[in-house]
Write a protein that holds these residues in place. Structure first.
Motif, PDB file in Angstrom:
ATOM      1  N   VAL A 180      -7.382  16.312  -0.287  1.00 31.35           N
ATOM      2  CA  VAL A 180      -6.593  17.336  -1.006  1.00 31.35           C
ATOM      3  C   VAL A 180      -5.247  16.773  -1.457  1.00 31.35           C
ATOM      4  N   THR A 181      -5.172  15.468  -1.629  1.00 29.72           N
ATOM      5  CA  THR A 181      -3.933  14.807  -2.035  1.00 29.72           C
ATOM      6  C   THR A 181      -3.948  14.534  -3.537  1.00 29.72           C
ATOM      7  N   PRO A 182      -2.861  14.849  -4.238  1.00 28.67           N
ATOM      8  CA  PRO A 182      -2.822  14.619  -5.681  1.00 28.67           C
ATOM      9  C   PRO A 182      -2.685  13.134  -5.995  1.00 28.67           C
ATOM     10  N   PRO A 183      -2.863  12.740  -7.244  1.00 27.21           N
ATOM     11  CA  PRO A 183      -2.728  11.326  -7.606  1.00 27.21           C
ATOM     12  C   PRO A 183      -1.324  10.793  -7.342  1.00 27.21           C
ATOM     13  N   LEU A 203      -9.185   5.198   1.998  1.00 25.43           N
ATOM     14  CA  LEU A 203      -9.396   6.586   1.596  1.00 25.43           C
ATOM     15  C   LEU A 203      -8.846   6.860   0.200  1.00 25.43           C
ATOM     16  N   ALA A 204      -7.648   6.340  -0.081  1.00 25.19           N
ATOM     17  CA  ALA A 204      -7.046   6.573  -1.395  1.00 25.19           C
ATOM     18  C   ALA A 204      -7.877   5.951  -2.502  1.00 25.19           C
ATOM     19  N   HIS A 205      -8.402   4.765  -2.241  1.00 23.73           N
ATOM     20  CA  HIS A 205      -9.238   4.110  -3.247  1.00 23.73           C
ATOM     21  C   HIS A 205     -10.548   4.873  -3.438  1.00 23.73           C
ATOM     22  N   GLY A 208      -9.943   8.016  -5.355  1.00 22.76           N
ATOM     23  CA  GLY A 208      -9.284   7.848  -6.646  1.00 22.76           C
ATOM     24  C   GLY A 208      -7.862   8.362  -6.687  1.00 22.76           C
ATOM     25  N   VAL A 209      -7.151   8.322  -5.546  1.00 20.47           N
ATOM     26  CA  VAL A 209      -5.791   8.856  -5.486  1.00 20.47           C
ATOM     27  C   VAL A 209      -4.782   7.872  -6.073  1.00 20.47           C
ATOM     28  N   GLY A 210      -4.834   6.607  -5.646  1.00 17.49           N
ATOM     29  CA  GLY A 210      -3.884   5.628  -6.162  1.00 17.49           C
ATOM     30  C   GLY A 210      -3.747   4.435  -5.246  1.00 17.49           C
ATOM     31  N   SER A 211      -2.762   3.590  -5.560  1.00 19.24           N
ATOM     32  CA  SER A 211      -2.531   2.364  -4.808  1.00 19.24           C
ATOM     33  C   SER A 211      -1.839   2.653  -3.476  1.00 19.24           C
ATOM     34  N   THR A 212      -1.893   1.677  -2.593  1.00 15.50           N
ATOM     35  CA  THR A 212      -1.205   1.764  -1.300  1.00 15.50           C
ATOM     36  C   THR A 212      -0.177   0.646  -1.219  1.00 15.50           C
ATOM     37  N   ILE A 213       1.093   1.030  -0.990  1.00 18.81           N
ATOM     38  CA  ILE A 213       2.200   0.074  -0.913  1.00 18.81           C
ATOM     39  C   ILE A 213       2.699   0.037   0.529  1.00 18.81           C
ATOM     40  N   CYS A 214       2.626  -1.121   1.157  1.00 22.04           N
ATOM     41  CA  CYS A 214       3.022  -1.296   2.554  1.00 22.04           C
ATOM     42  C   CYS A 214       4.417  -1.909   2.602  1.00 22.04           C
ATOM     43  N   VAL A 215       5.327  -1.233   3.265  1.00 22.96           N
ATOM     44  CA  VAL A 215       6.727  -1.656   3.311  1.00 22.96           C
ATOM     45  C   VAL A 215       7.095  -2.068   4.725  1.00 22.96           C
ATOM     46  N   VAL A 256      -9.115  -4.742   0.635  1.00 20.76           N
ATOM     47  CA  VAL A 256      -9.087  -3.382   0.099  1.00 20.76           C
ATOM     48  C   VAL A 256      -8.497  -3.391  -1.311  1.00 20.76           C
ATOM     49  N   PRO A 257      -9.206  -2.889  -2.295  1.00 20.43           N
ATOM     50  CA  PRO A 257      -8.636  -2.819  -3.641  1.00 20.43           C
ATOM     51  C   PRO A 257      -7.375  -1.954  -3.670  1.00 20.43           C
ATOM     52  N   SER A 258      -6.427  -2.338  -4.494  1.00 22.11           N
ATOM     53  CA  SER A 258      -5.205  -1.548  -4.732  1.00 22.11           C
ATOM     54  C   SER A 258      -4.321  -1.421  -3.502  1.00 22.11           C
ATOM     55  N   MET A 259      -4.254  -2.464  -2.695  1.00 21.32           N
ATOM     56  CA  MET A 259      -3.367  -2.485  -1.531  1.00 21.32           C
ATOM     57  C   MET A 259      -2.403  -3.655  -1.686  1.00 21.32           C
ATOM     58  N   SER A 260      -1.095  -3.383  -1.558  1.00 17.37           N
ATOM     59  CA  SER A 260      -0.104  -4.440  -1.720  1.00 17.37           C
ATOM     60  C   SER A 260       1.065  -4.174  -0.773  1.00 17.37           C
ATOM     61  N   TYR A 261       2.165  -4.897  -0.945  1.00 16.21           N
ATOM     62  CA  TYR A 261       3.267  -4.786   0.003  1.00 16.21           C
ATOM     63  C   TYR A 261       4.606  -5.083  -0.655  1.00 16.21           C
ATOM     64  N   ILE A 262       5.665  -4.610  -0.004  1.00 15.62           N
ATOM     65  CA  ILE A 262       7.043  -5.001  -0.317  1.00 15.62           C
ATOM     66  C   ILE A 262       7.641  -5.472   1.001  1.00 15.62           C
ATOM     67  N   ARG A 263       7.997  -6.747   1.081  1.00 17.95           N
ATOM     68  CA  ARG A 263       8.476  -7.309   2.347  1.00 17.95           C
ATOM     69  C   ARG A 263       9.999  -7.190   2.438  1.00 17.95           C
ATOM     70  N   GLN A 264      10.442  -5.982   2.707  1.00 14.96           N
ATOM     71  CA  GLN A 264      11.869  -5.677   2.871  1.00 14.96           C
ATOM     72  C   GLN A 264      11.998  -4.529   3.865  1.00 14.96           C
ATOM     73  N   GLU A 265      13.222  -4.292   4.324  1.00 17.01           N
ATOM     74  CA  GLU A 265      13.462  -3.094   5.118  1.00 17.01           C
ATOM     75  C   GLU A 265      13.214  -1.879   4.250  1.00 17.01           C
ATOM     76  N   ALA A 266      12.828  -0.779   4.889  1.00 15.60           N
ATOM     77  CA  ALA A 266      12.406   0.411   4.147  1.00 15.60           C
ATOM     78  C   ALA A 266      13.461   0.896   3.165  1.00 15.60           C
TER      79      ALA A 266
END
Length: 370
Positions: A180-183, A203-205, A208-215, A256-266
């Motif tokens: 039940v999550t929007p795009p 689950l997001a992939h 069809g919700v969107g990409s996942t960004i890991c911080v 996992v398709p559409s999974m990436s990261y930002i290597r910084q403090e939040a």
């Protein structure tokens, strides 16, 4: 499965079958002496084994006697194999040989594998039949169909393969709310090995919700303590190699398709996220490029749990959560402090959220629609 008692001696044959590696590691960790046997020469040292010995192939006429001599010479009390042919030979030998019968451990290797996988399949069937998501939507809102049993079983198996503290109850909640999550993007603040991020990304992939960004800084930023009550955790952070954790995370993310990261403090990563949104993509050297819209569909808050740190992270990221999107506070009920709970309660008091519930140890909040 096999149980171990410290001080005993385990003979593993053939050690060349890689499915025995977890058995060897567990036995060594529990103080069992491990003798590795192989029919392949030259013999090579094996991690976790105290000694490596030669045994002929089971097709050799002298195998049975060679096995008995080895067991007596090394005082073997437990005999294990993960090779289906060797297991069948040991089982037949145990019918007439008391020494082998007393030492032979474990069910058939294929049955052992089924015992590992069966819980994932059982969980998947329950999850597929669950209708929790229907009760989480707003009137007239869309509810995505559940995943297939095979997809849920794969998710459960991969989730448990990944080290982390996120439990299966929280996984069930994520399965429900992603229907039940929007795009938009999944953004996780505080990732570690990526257990919960893996679940979000799968689950997001699938929906069809969107990409996942890991911080996460993965050690590149100075470690900030999480408060006096979390002293044992503050010390623990310096006991392992963060670069090793990051390398394993990358391997997981590449699956996992559409999974990436930002290597910084939040709090610093917001600028990188906004910049990626302007370009429409996030690009990192090790992973595939992923699409970024700038609208967060789910924000998972799991970085530093000290009150001031949680509040700072939420102030930076919450405005980017789109209407109808979710904020999840990990460790809302936390033994070592109340930072996530205090910030979560403050956010609830603003009236900007139409639904909130606690599941496992986490607070789930859905932002009011526009």
């Amino acid at each position: 499965m096999v149980s171990f008692v410290a001080g005993q001696t385990l003979l593993v044959f053939p050690v060349d079958v890689d499915s025995v590696t977890p058995i060897v590691r567990t036995a060594a960790m529990l103080g069992v002496r491990v003798v590795a046997a192989s029919s392949v020469t030259p013999l090579r040292p094996v991690d976790g084994c105290d000694e490596c010995i030669y045994l002929p192939y089971i097709s050799d006429d002298g195998f049975d006697e060679a096995l008995r001599r080895a067991m007596r010479a090394h005082n073997v009390t437990q005999l294990v194999t993960m090779h289906v042919g060797v297991w069948a030979h040991f089982a037949r030998l145990a019918e007439t040989d008391g020494e082998v019968r007393a030492a032979f451990r474990g069910t058939h290797p294929v049955q052992q594998q089924w015992q590992v996988f069966a819980p994932s399949l059982s969980w998947a069937r329950r999850q597929q039949a669950d209708d929790i998501a229907t009760g989480l939507t707003v009137p007239g809102g869309h509810v995505a169909p559940p995943l297939s049993v095979a997809e849920y079983a794969s998710l459960h198996r991969g989730f448990h393969r990944t080290y982390g503290q996120c439990d299966v109850a929280k996984l069930e909640a994520l399965c429900a709310i992603l229907r039940v999550t929007p795009p938009g993007e999944m953004v996780e603040l505080g990732v570690f090995f990526g257990r919960s991020a893996y679940a979000l990304a799968r689950l997001a992939h699938a929906h069809g919700v969107g990409s996942t960004i890991c911080v996460d800084s993965w050690g590149r930023a100075s470690i900030t303590d999480q408060g006096a009550a979390a002293g044992v955790l503050n010390v623990a952070q310096s006991a392992y190699n963060q670069e090793h954790v990051f390398e394993e995370f990358l391997a997981l993310a590449s699956e996992v398709p559409s999974m990436s990261y930002i290597r910084q403090e939040a709090v610093d990563a917001v600028l990188a996220y906004r910049d990626a949104a302007r370009h429409g993509v996030l690009t990192v050297p090790e992973l595939r490029e992923v699409a970024v819209s700038g609208a967060i569909a789910l924000l998972h808050v799991d970085a530093n749990h000290r009150y001031d740190q949680v509040r700072r992270d939420v102030e930076a990221w919450e405005p980017l959560v789109r209407p109808g999107g979710w904020i999840v506070f990990d460790d809302y009920d936390w033994t070592f402090g109340d930072g996530p709970k205090r910030v979560g309660d403050e956010l609830l008091a603003t009236g900007r959220f139409e639904r909130a519930f606690v599941w496992s140890d986490s607070l789930f909040m859905r932002k009011r629609g526009s």
